[in-house]
Design a protein around this motif. Structure first.
Motif, PDB file in Angstrom:
ATOM      1  N   VAL A   8      -9.333   2.552  15.700  1.00  0.00           N
ATOM      2  CA  VAL A   8      -8.576   3.829  15.703  1.00  0.00           C
ATOM      3  C   VAL A   8      -7.719   3.878  14.419  1.00  0.00           C
ATOM      4  CG1 VAL A   8      -7.251   5.406  17.015  1.00  0.00           C
ATOM      5  CG2 VAL A   8      -8.935   3.918  18.292  1.00  0.00           C
ATOM      6  N   PHE A   9      -7.839   4.463  13.458  1.00  0.00           N
ATOM      7  CA  PHE A   9      -7.099   4.568  12.481  1.00  0.00           C
ATOM      8  C   PHE A   9      -6.163   5.707  12.538  1.00  0.00           C
ATOM      9  CE2 PHE A   9     -10.952   2.847  10.231  1.00  0.00           C
ATOM     10  CZ  PHE A   9     -10.281   1.642   9.904  1.00  0.00           C
ATOM     11  N   HIS A  10      -4.827   5.352  12.485  1.00  0.00           N
ATOM     12  CA  HIS A  10      -3.802   6.438  12.515  1.00  0.00           C
ATOM     13  C   HIS A  10      -3.764   7.257  11.246  1.00  0.00           C
ATOM     14  CE1 HIS A  10      -1.590   4.599  16.261  1.00  0.00           C
ATOM     15  NE2 HIS A  10      -2.707   4.044  16.146  1.00  0.00           N
ATOM     16  N   ALA A  11      -3.240   8.583  11.612  1.00  0.00           N
ATOM     17  CA  ALA A  11      -2.900   9.444  10.191  1.00  0.00           C
ATOM     18  C   ALA A  11      -1.531   9.900  10.544  1.00  0.00           C
ATOM     19  CB  ALA A  11      -3.864  10.168  10.143  1.00  0.00           C
ATOM     20  N   GLY A  12      -1.365  11.043  11.154  1.00  0.00           N
ATOM     21  CA  GLY A  12      -0.012  11.483  11.556  1.00  0.00           C
ATOM     22  C   GLY A  12       0.484  11.119  12.775  1.00  0.00           C
ATOM     23  N   THR A  13       1.040   9.905  12.693  1.00  0.00           N
ATOM     24  CA  THR A  13       1.645   9.172  13.956  1.00  0.00           C
ATOM     25  C   THR A  13       2.891   8.644  13.669  1.00  0.00           C
ATOM     26  OG1 THR A  13       0.777   7.049  13.873  1.00  0.00           O
ATOM     27  CG2 THR A  13      -0.693   8.515  14.952  1.00  0.00           C
ATOM     28  N   THR A  14       3.644   8.700  14.706  1.00  0.00           N
ATOM     29  CA  THR A  14       4.985   7.791  14.455  1.00  0.00           C
ATOM     30  C   THR A  14       5.469   7.150  15.680  1.00  0.00           C
ATOM     31  OG1 THR A  14       7.108   7.848  13.410  1.00  0.00           O
ATOM     32  CG2 THR A  14       6.521   9.809  14.794  1.00  0.00           C
ATOM     33  N   SER A  15       6.239   6.082  15.829  1.00  0.00           N
ATOM     34  CA  SER A  15       6.681   5.566  17.003  1.00  0.00           C
ATOM     35  C   SER A  15       8.109   6.107  17.364  1.00  0.00           C
ATOM     36  CB  SER A  15       6.858   4.121  16.619  1.00  0.00           C
ATOM     37  OG  SER A  15       7.084   3.302  17.837  1.00  0.00           O
ATOM     38  N   ASP A  16       7.924   6.636  18.651  1.00  0.00           N
ATOM     39  CA  ASP A  16       9.072   7.270  19.188  1.00  0.00           C
ATOM     40  C   ASP A  16       9.593   6.137  20.336  1.00  0.00           C
ATOM     41  OD1 ASP A  16      11.424   8.540  20.150  1.00  0.00           O
ATOM     42  OD2 ASP A  16      10.227  10.406  20.914  1.00  0.00           O
ATOM     43  N   GLY A  17      10.571   5.194  20.031  1.00  0.00           N
ATOM     44  CA  GLY A  17      10.918   4.293  20.980  1.00  0.00           C
ATOM     45  C   GLY A  17       9.810   3.408  21.687  1.00  0.00           C
ATOM     46  N   ILE A  68       0.836  -1.201  -0.020  1.00  0.00           N
ATOM     47  CA  ILE A  68      -0.059   0.044  -0.080  1.00  0.00           C
ATOM     48  C   ILE A  68       0.954   1.184   0.044  1.00  0.00           C
ATOM     49  CG2 ILE A  68      -2.005   1.092   1.453  1.00  0.00           C
ATOM     50  CD1 ILE A  68      -2.468  -1.748   0.891  1.00  0.00           C
ATOM     51  N   VAL A  69       0.784   2.124  -0.992  1.00  0.00           N
ATOM     52  CA  VAL A  69       1.392   3.275  -0.976  1.00  0.00           C
ATOM     53  C   VAL A  69       0.890   4.393  -0.226  1.00  0.00           C
ATOM     54  CG1 VAL A  69       2.719   4.987  -2.766  1.00  0.00           C
ATOM     55  CG2 VAL A  69       2.407   2.504  -3.208  1.00  0.00           C
ATOM     56  N   GLY A  70       1.289   5.167   0.563  1.00  0.00           N
ATOM     57  CA  GLY A  70       0.833   6.399   1.413  1.00  0.00           C
ATOM     58  C   GLY A  70       1.148   6.055   2.964  1.00  0.00           C
ATOM     59  N   GLY A  71       0.504   7.070   3.563  1.00  0.00           N
ATOM     60  CA  GLY A  71       0.818   6.806   5.116  1.00  0.00           C
ATOM     61  C   GLY A  71       0.091   7.513   5.980  1.00  0.00           C
ATOM     62  N   GLY A  72      -1.118   7.847   5.267  1.00  0.00           N
ATOM     63  CA  GLY A  72      -2.299   8.422   6.374  1.00  0.00           C
ATOM     64  C   GLY A  72      -3.270   7.641   6.728  1.00  0.00           C
ATOM     65  N   GLY A  73      -4.360   8.269   7.251  1.00  0.00           N
ATOM     66  CA  GLY A  73      -5.579   7.335   7.934  1.00  0.00           C
ATOM     67  C   GLY A  73      -6.171   6.490   6.692  1.00  0.00           C
ATOM     68  N   ARG A  74      -6.330   7.147   5.455  1.00  0.00           N
ATOM     69  CA  ARG A  74      -6.749   6.248   4.608  1.00  0.00           C
ATOM     70  C   ARG A  74      -6.148   4.782   4.135  1.00  0.00           C
ATOM     71  NH1 ARG A  74      -6.331  10.026  -0.529  1.00  0.00           N
ATOM     72  NH2 ARG A  74      -4.458  10.302   0.492  1.00  0.00           N
ATOM     73  N   GLU A  75      -4.794   5.095   4.226  1.00  0.00           N
ATOM     74  CA  GLU A  75      -3.916   4.026   3.904  1.00  0.00           C
ATOM     75  C   GLU A  75      -4.093   2.975   5.232  1.00  0.00           C
ATOM     76  OE1 GLU A  75      -2.847   7.226   3.291  1.00  0.00           O
ATOM     77  OE2 GLU A  75      -2.837   6.972   1.156  1.00  0.00           O
ATOM     78  N   HIS A  76      -4.108   3.517   6.519  1.00  0.00           N
ATOM     79  CA  HIS A  76      -4.207   2.478   7.462  1.00  0.00           C
ATOM     80  C   HIS A  76      -5.660   1.761   7.493  1.00  0.00           C
ATOM     81  CE1 HIS A  76      -4.603   1.828  12.124  1.00  0.00           C
ATOM     82  NE2 HIS A  76      -4.510   0.717  11.412  1.00  0.00           N
ATOM     83  N   ALA A  77      -6.570   2.512   6.715  1.00  0.00           N
ATOM     84  CA  ALA A  77      -7.876   1.586   6.646  1.00  0.00           C
ATOM     85  C   ALA A  77      -7.763   0.624   5.457  1.00  0.00           C
ATOM     86  CB  ALA A  77      -8.890   2.749   6.268  1.00  0.00           C
ATOM     87  N   ILE A  78      -7.220   1.007   4.445  1.00  0.00           N
ATOM     88  CA  ILE A  78      -6.962   0.088   3.354  1.00  0.00           C
ATOM     89  C   ILE A  78      -5.920  -1.272   3.840  1.00  0.00           C
ATOM     90  CG2 ILE A  78      -5.941  -0.406   1.083  1.00  0.00           C
ATOM     91  CD1 ILE A  78      -6.341   2.548   0.558  1.00  0.00           C
ATOM     92  N   VAL A  79      -5.158  -0.744   4.772  1.00  0.00           N
ATOM     93  CA  VAL A  79      -4.124  -1.829   5.147  1.00  0.00           C
ATOM     94  C   VAL A  79      -4.868  -2.814   6.052  1.00  0.00           C
ATOM     95  CG1 VAL A  79      -2.369  -2.742   6.939  1.00  0.00           C
ATOM     96  CG2 VAL A  79      -2.133  -0.749   5.061  1.00  0.00           C
ATOM     97  N   TRP A  80      -6.135  -2.192   6.848  1.00  0.00           N
ATOM     98  CA  TRP A  80      -6.822  -2.967   7.868  1.00  0.00           C
ATOM     99  C   TRP A  80      -7.664  -3.867   7.143  1.00  0.00           C
ATOM    100  CZ3 TRP A  80     -12.040  -2.075   8.396  1.00  0.00           C
ATOM    101  CH2 TRP A  80     -12.694  -2.631   9.454  1.00  0.00           C
TER     102      TRP A  80
END
Ligand code: AMP
Ligand code: GLY
Length: 419
Positions: free
Chosen positions: A362-371, A5-17
């Motif tokens: 809970v679909f993530h959009a602008g999130t990242t993992s910090d440690g 899946i190409v992208g990294g927003g809420g929409r792409e999380h929904a597609i992955v899910w």
């Protein structure tokens, strides 16, 4: 099967899910993904616009299907490039993606194929556009031709506002070359509805309807955003209206694009206005909506990967696309200050309460993992989707869930689903 899946927003999380629910799929990659896709998919740190790097990755991993969520790679021709190399990919070719990439192209196309839309005029010269402003009734809408992150559309209530809008687009070039041409169009009044459709170039299958909330604050106040929340189905999109849309808007579009030598394969998004004179088309997008995908995909009964495979093979006609009757609501939790200035890097708490919850996702959009800690990393941070027997049940469920989630300066609208 392996899917990227190409992208990294809420929409792409929904597609992955959604893709992850198919037993046929044993590996999912997401480029670049976010903290929510991580786990369901393997995140790959390749920017969505780096087509050559994506192609190399797909070949090296022997990926069976690539699904493009975002618009930018489509406009850059990712589909054309992948097909040259015989790598199966879902999305429109560059020539067809122009239906979103150029508002002038889209409006001229609508006019040519008699698709109901707002009356409009196109201008390339600032002086001519200004001269036109004296002759018309207000409000009017001024649109930059090209992609402008949803910000290139300005609703102007007076001559002065329209003059300012033209100046910012055509003289100050606020949106760069996207503003070298403008569309000035009639302001339409009515209920806005989003209808997305699966397309294989010949056949078009509409999805269930959805409604977006574009403005930043309650009561449709504040600036336009990418979307602060959605719900599905729309209360206004009756069977009769759906039929009118199919005959006057959807089918003429898929047929017209084929006639133009730009057959549309991918997700076609119709931004509709239900006016007193019937449904009219505001705009097209060449991809899933965000956050429309977050309410439409949870209602899809037929495996998404099967539908997409049929689209790639030009066999959409053979698929019976089915939906659940349940309603869905998505509330976007944004960083305070979005869509203008906002900070990133705040810790997000409360997410683990919804792991493996079938009714709240809970679909993530602008999130990242910090440690290992999930932190904010964008304007729209999360989309909290709830599914219920009807809209009211889904609205209550999603607001209850939002109250369990916290990050500093979190902002959300309190009136999602109340339109
Ligand atoms: P667009 O990107 O063309 O969909 O425009 C963004 C938003 O501006 C739409 O979702 C509508 O809310 C509003 N808008 C655009 N064009 C018009 C119009 N002709 N009349 C009324 N509102 C419009
Ligand atoms: N939510 C509107 C869009 O995706 O363009």
């Amino acid at each position: 099967m392996k899917v990227l899946i190409v992208g990294g927003g809420g929409r792409e999380h929904a597609i992955v899910w959604k893709i992850a629910q198919s037993s046929k799929v044993h590996k999912i990659y997401c480029a670049p993904g976010n903290a929510g896709t991580d786990g369901l998919a393997e995140n790959v740190p390749i920017p969505a616009t780096d087509i050559e790097a994506l192609l190399e990755f797909v070949k090296s991993k022997k990926i069976d299907m690539t699904i493009v969520g975002m618009d930018d790679p489509l406009m850059l021709g990712i589909v054309d490039r992948f097909e040259e190399e015989n790598c199966p990919i879902f999305g429109p070719h560059k020539a067809a993606a122009l239906i979103e990439g150029s508002k002038v192209f889209a409006k001229d196309f609508m006019q040519k194929y008699n698709i109901p839309t707002a009356a409009y005029k196109v201008f390339q010269q600032y002086d001519e556009a200004i001269a036109y402003l004296g002759d018309i009734n207000y409000p009017i809408v001024v649109k930059a031709d090209g992609l402008a992150l949803g910000k290139g559309v300005l609703i102007c209530n007076t001559y002065q506002e329209a003059e300012e809008a033209l100046k910012s687009i055509m003289i100050e070039k606020k949106f760069g070359t996207a503003g070298s041409r403008v569309v000035i169009e009639e302001f339409m009044v009515g209920h806005e509805v989003s209808v997305l459709a699966f397309c294989d170039g010949n056949t078009l299958v509409p999805m269930v309807s959805a409604q977006d909330h574009k403005r930043a604050y309650d009561g449709d106040k504040g600036l336009n955003t990418g979307g602060m929340g959605t719900f599905s189905p729309s209360r206004y999109y009756s069977k009769d209206i759906a039929e009118q849309c199919m005959n006057k808007i959807f089918l003429p579009t898929i047929r017209g694009m084929k006639e133009e030598g730009r057959p549309f394969k991918g997700i076609l998004f119709f931004g509709l206005m239900l006016t007193k004179d019937g449904p009219k088309l505001l705009e097209y997008n060449a991809r899933f909506g965000d956050p429309e995908a977050q309410v439409v995909l949870p209602r899809l009964k037929t495996p998404l990967v099967d539908i997409i495979q049929a689209c790639i093979d030009g066999e959409l006609m053979k698929v019976n696309v089915e939906w659940y009757d349940d309603a869905a609501v998505c509330i976007v939790c944004a960083s305070g200050g979005y869509p203008v200035n906002y900070e990133k890097g705040y810790k997000i708490s409360g997410l683990n309460k919804f792991h493996n919850n079938k009714e709240v996702i809970v679909f993530h959009a602008g999130t990242t993992s910090d440690g290992g800690q999930v932190v904010t990393n964008g304007g729209r941070v999360l989309g909290v989707t709830a599914i219920g027997a009807n809209l009211d049940a889904a609205i209550n469920k999603s607001y209850n869930a939002v109250k369990e989630i916290y990050f500093e300066h979190m902002h959300y609208r309190n009136d999602i689903g109340r339109k």
